[in-house]
Design an enzyme around this catalytic site. Sequence first.
Site, PDB file in Angstrom:
ATOM      1  N   ASN A 133       0.745  -1.178  -0.083  1.00 25.98           N
ATOM      2  CA  ASN A 133       0.025   0.081  -0.075  1.00 25.98           C
ATOM      3  C   ASN A 133       0.828   1.486   0.121  1.00 25.98           C
ATOM      4  O   ASN A 133       0.318   2.208  -0.391  1.00 25.98           O
ATOM      5  CB  ASN A 133      -1.196   0.058   1.058  1.00 25.98           C
ATOM      6  CG  ASN A 133      -0.426  -0.149   2.619  1.00 25.98           C
ATOM      7  OD1 ASN A 133       0.648  -0.527   2.799  1.00 25.98           O
ATOM      8  ND2 ASN A 133      -1.162   0.349   3.665  1.00 25.98           N
ATOM      9  N   GLU A 227       5.264  -3.895  12.040  1.00 24.30           N
ATOM     10  CA  GLU A 227       4.221  -3.017  12.105  1.00 24.30           C
ATOM     11  C   GLU A 227       2.989  -3.510  11.477  1.00 24.30           C
ATOM     12  O   GLU A 227       3.185  -3.930  10.267  1.00 24.30           O
ATOM     13  CB  GLU A 227       4.774  -1.517  11.476  1.00 24.30           C
ATOM     14  CG  GLU A 227       5.505  -0.738  12.411  1.00 24.30           C
ATOM     15  CD  GLU A 227       5.107  -0.551  13.692  1.00 24.30           C
ATOM     16  OE1 GLU A 227       3.711  -0.626  13.737  1.00 24.30           O
ATOM     17  OE2 GLU A 227       5.978  -0.347  14.595  1.00 24.30           O
ATOM     18  N   CYS A 261      -2.680   1.634   6.895  1.00 20.03           N
ATOM     19  CA  CYS A 261      -2.872   0.997   8.066  1.00 20.03           C
ATOM     20  C   CYS A 261      -3.327   2.056   9.173  1.00 20.03           C
ATOM     21  O   CYS A 261      -3.967   1.586  10.019  1.00 20.03           O
ATOM     22  CB  CYS A 261      -1.531   0.805   8.665  1.00 20.03           C
ATOM     23  SG  CYS A 261      -0.232   1.819   8.580  1.00 20.03           S
ATOM     24  N   GLU A 436       9.889   2.313  14.346  1.00 19.63           N
ATOM     25  CA  GLU A 436      10.538   2.646  13.319  1.00 19.63           C
ATOM     26  C   GLU A 436      10.574   4.313  13.116  1.00 19.63           C
ATOM     27  O   GLU A 436       9.813   5.077  13.740  1.00 19.63           O
ATOM     28  CB  GLU A 436       9.577   2.399  12.009  1.00 19.63           C
ATOM     29  CG  GLU A 436       9.421   0.793  12.050  1.00 19.63           C
ATOM     30  CD  GLU A 436       9.019   0.275  10.710  1.00 19.63           C
ATOM     31  OE1 GLU A 436       9.889  -0.001   9.741  1.00 19.63           O
ATOM     32  OE2 GLU A 436       7.798   0.157  10.511  1.00 19.63           O
TER      33      GLU A 436
HETATM   34  P1  NAD Z   1       0.312  -9.310   4.250  1.00 21.86           P
HETATM   35  O1  NAD Z   1       0.761  -9.507   5.751  1.00 21.86           O
HETATM   36  O2  NAD Z   1      -0.467  -9.893   3.434  1.00 21.86           O
HETATM   37  O3  NAD Z   1       1.743  -9.132   3.339  1.00 21.86           O
HETATM   38  C1  NAD Z   1       2.814  -8.261   3.936  1.00 21.86           C
HETATM   39  C2  NAD Z   1       4.191  -9.175   3.486  1.00 21.86           C
HETATM   40  O4  NAD Z   1       4.362 -10.326   3.850  1.00 21.86           O
HETATM   41  C3  NAD Z   1       4.085  -9.172   1.793  1.00 21.86           C
HETATM   42  O5  NAD Z   1       5.220  -8.978   1.185  1.00 21.86           O
HETATM   43  C4  NAD Z   1       3.827 -10.529   1.926  1.00 21.86           C
HETATM   44  O6  NAD Z   1       4.248 -11.248   0.669  1.00 21.86           O
HETATM   45  C5  NAD Z   1       4.665 -11.119   2.954  1.00 21.86           C
HETATM   46  N1  NAD Z   1       4.361 -12.628   3.444  1.00 21.86           N
HETATM   47  C6  NAD Z   1       2.961 -13.178   3.229  1.00 21.86           C
HETATM   48  N2  NAD Z   1       3.300 -14.216   4.040  1.00 21.86           N
HETATM   49  C7  NAD Z   1       4.494 -14.645   4.643  1.00 21.86           C
HETATM   50  C8  NAD Z   1       5.056 -15.362   5.613  1.00 21.86           C
HETATM   51  N3  NAD Z   1       4.511 -16.532   5.906  1.00 21.86           N
HETATM   52  N4  NAD Z   1       6.432 -15.267   5.773  1.00 21.86           N
HETATM   53  C9  NAD Z   1       7.089 -14.109   5.475  1.00 21.86           C
HETATM   54  N5  NAD Z   1       6.293 -13.126   4.450  1.00 21.86           N
HETATM   55  C10 NAD Z   1       4.928 -13.275   4.104  1.00 21.86           C
HETATM   56  O7  NAD Z   1      -0.190  -7.544   4.190  1.00 21.86           O
HETATM   57  P2  NAD Z   1      -0.684  -6.619   2.871  1.00 21.86           P
HETATM   58  O8  NAD Z   1      -2.027  -7.247   2.409  1.00 21.86           O
HETATM   59  O9  NAD Z   1       0.551  -6.763   1.820  1.00 21.86           O
HETATM   60  O10 NAD Z   1      -0.835  -5.214   3.438  1.00 21.86           O
HETATM   61  C11 NAD Z   1      -1.845  -5.019   4.134  1.00 21.86           C
HETATM   62  C12 NAD Z   1      -1.610  -5.076   5.725  1.00 21.86           C
HETATM   63  O11 NAD Z   1      -0.837  -4.033   6.119  1.00 21.86           O
HETATM   64  C13 NAD Z   1      -2.923  -4.306   6.543  1.00 21.86           C
HETATM   65  O12 NAD Z   1      -3.250  -5.186   7.538  1.00 21.86           O
HETATM   66  C14 NAD Z   1      -2.364  -3.203   6.912  1.00 21.86           C
HETATM   67  O13 NAD Z   1      -2.879  -2.484   8.053  1.00 21.86           O
HETATM   68  C15 NAD Z   1      -0.902  -3.272   7.360  1.00 21.86           C
HETATM   69  N6  NAD Z   1      -0.337  -2.261   7.190  1.00 21.86           N
HETATM   70  C16 NAD Z   1       0.469  -1.866   8.316  1.00 21.86           C
HETATM   71  C17 NAD Z   1       1.152  -0.570   8.448  1.00 21.86           C
HETATM   72  C18 NAD Z   1       1.924  -0.132   9.680  1.00 21.86           C
HETATM   73  O14 NAD Z   1       2.910   0.517   9.619  1.00 21.86           O
HETATM   74  N7  NAD Z   1       1.541  -0.413  10.752  1.00 21.86           N
HETATM   75  C19 NAD Z   1       1.439   0.042   7.162  1.00 21.86           C
HETATM   76  C20 NAD Z   1       0.861  -0.277   5.783  1.00 21.86           C
HETATM   77  C21 NAD Z   1       0.298  -1.503   6.060  1.00 21.86           C
END
Ligand code: NAD
Length: 458
Positions: A133, A227, A261, A436
Amino acid sequence: MAVRSRSPQRPDDLVVEVTEADAGAVAAAVERARAAGGRWAAASALERSAALGDAADALAGAAGEVTDLMVREVGKPVTEAAAETGRGVGILRYYAQQALDPDGETYPGPGPAALLLARRRPRGVAGMITPWNFPVAIPLWKAAPALAFGNAVVLKPSPEATGVALRLAELLAPALPDDLLQVVPGGPETGQALVEAVDCVSFTGSVAVGRQVALAATGLGIPSQAEMGGLNAAIVLPDADPERAAGVVAAAAMGYAGQKCTATSRAVVVGDPGPFTEALVAAVRGLAVGDPAEPSTVVGPVITEPARRRVVEAATEAAAGGGRLLTGGQAGDGDGWFVAPTLVDGLAPDARLAQEEVFGPIAVVLAVADEDEAVAVANGVRYGLAGSVFTRDLDRALRLAARLDTGLIRVNAPTSGVDYLAPFGGEKDSSFGPREQGKAARDFYTSTRTITILPQEG
Ligand code: NAD
């Protein structure tokens, strides 16, 4: 296996197709990064600072192209995308300067000539696992401090943002030593392989995956930070101007189709919810939905077809469970994963929509009797990322700010919005490990070495 990334507004537009990095490719990338990182850590801070400055210039020089690619690949409205690219440049410049900060502290030694020092040193190869995102800002707010303090970086971007990540690495490459910053495209297996090969791991994404990553890292004995999701509340007090608060909440809830997020998912209204709710519905209906390449667009598509289905299903479930659909609730017509910005009220605070992140343009309005109930409702979720309070009364703002269990608290400001020069992170299930950004990033990307130096005599 191939990684494919498609444009959410035109799903037949294939943005990039590359081979997924398997465990062997990840291990090889990390080995190359480790060799490059050793030389980088030995370089002077002035050299590292200059290189990061050059990297900032390279990104600034390609800002328009990167912004357009971001719009195409993740459907971010162009005005926000341009601001994110600019933020990426700012982050690189900021950490280029931080590379020159003091690299430790001195402590009183056992005698006047003795020195007791705690010096910072890099951890080695920093692994980064990022969501789609914020495809420029998040990789850079991790990579820039990691590099500034002498680490090498291997980034595993979200498959949906592979094109931006590869282009970013390509743009920065001439400013940095070979192999110092690498991208390993892929999904969960690539991410798992990365965790197994690196010296520390910084994750941003969902709670479920972040937990797995932190657990795996702990098992391997390496530091991690994660995060994760949010379910951010905006508390509207009776003295707040309902129209102004509604305008801010509408944009924070629905901008970029709610895929931040820090987006507002719950408006908690103290007292008569009528005027605010009416103003919020009008403000949401007034938001420009459509092609993210249009400068006036505020709400583009959501990232994928399943993401759109989750929004529609959440609205349907909320309506079936006694909620009132104030606006939206249905998918858009035509190509692309568009869904109407959706508002629901009449739900109890323990309803699923008021408890679980959907990650789309959907929010609930929850009416409460007083400040105490507002705090209980705002805090009554497993997340704790951001919270905001709307009021003209400084005393009440301060009181509420002290009682909210979120990592970010914003008064008369949207829950969304991040300042890269300040610590960033959440509480409860939203966050794990050290903060961070800002000066806080150094704690994660370095460890200290305590050195005692005594005079030989005396
Ligand atoms: P996601 O958890 O599906 O994926 C995040 C990353 O993890 C991707 O690169 C994905 O390929 C990887 N991944 C997936 N499974 C894995 C595993 N088993 N081991 C290692 N890596 C793995 O999240 P998303 O759909 O890409 O993003 C949306 C989410 O991110 C929402 O929940 C949002 O709130 C959160 N987000 C949080 C912040 C923050 O700073 N708190 C910022 C942006 C987004």
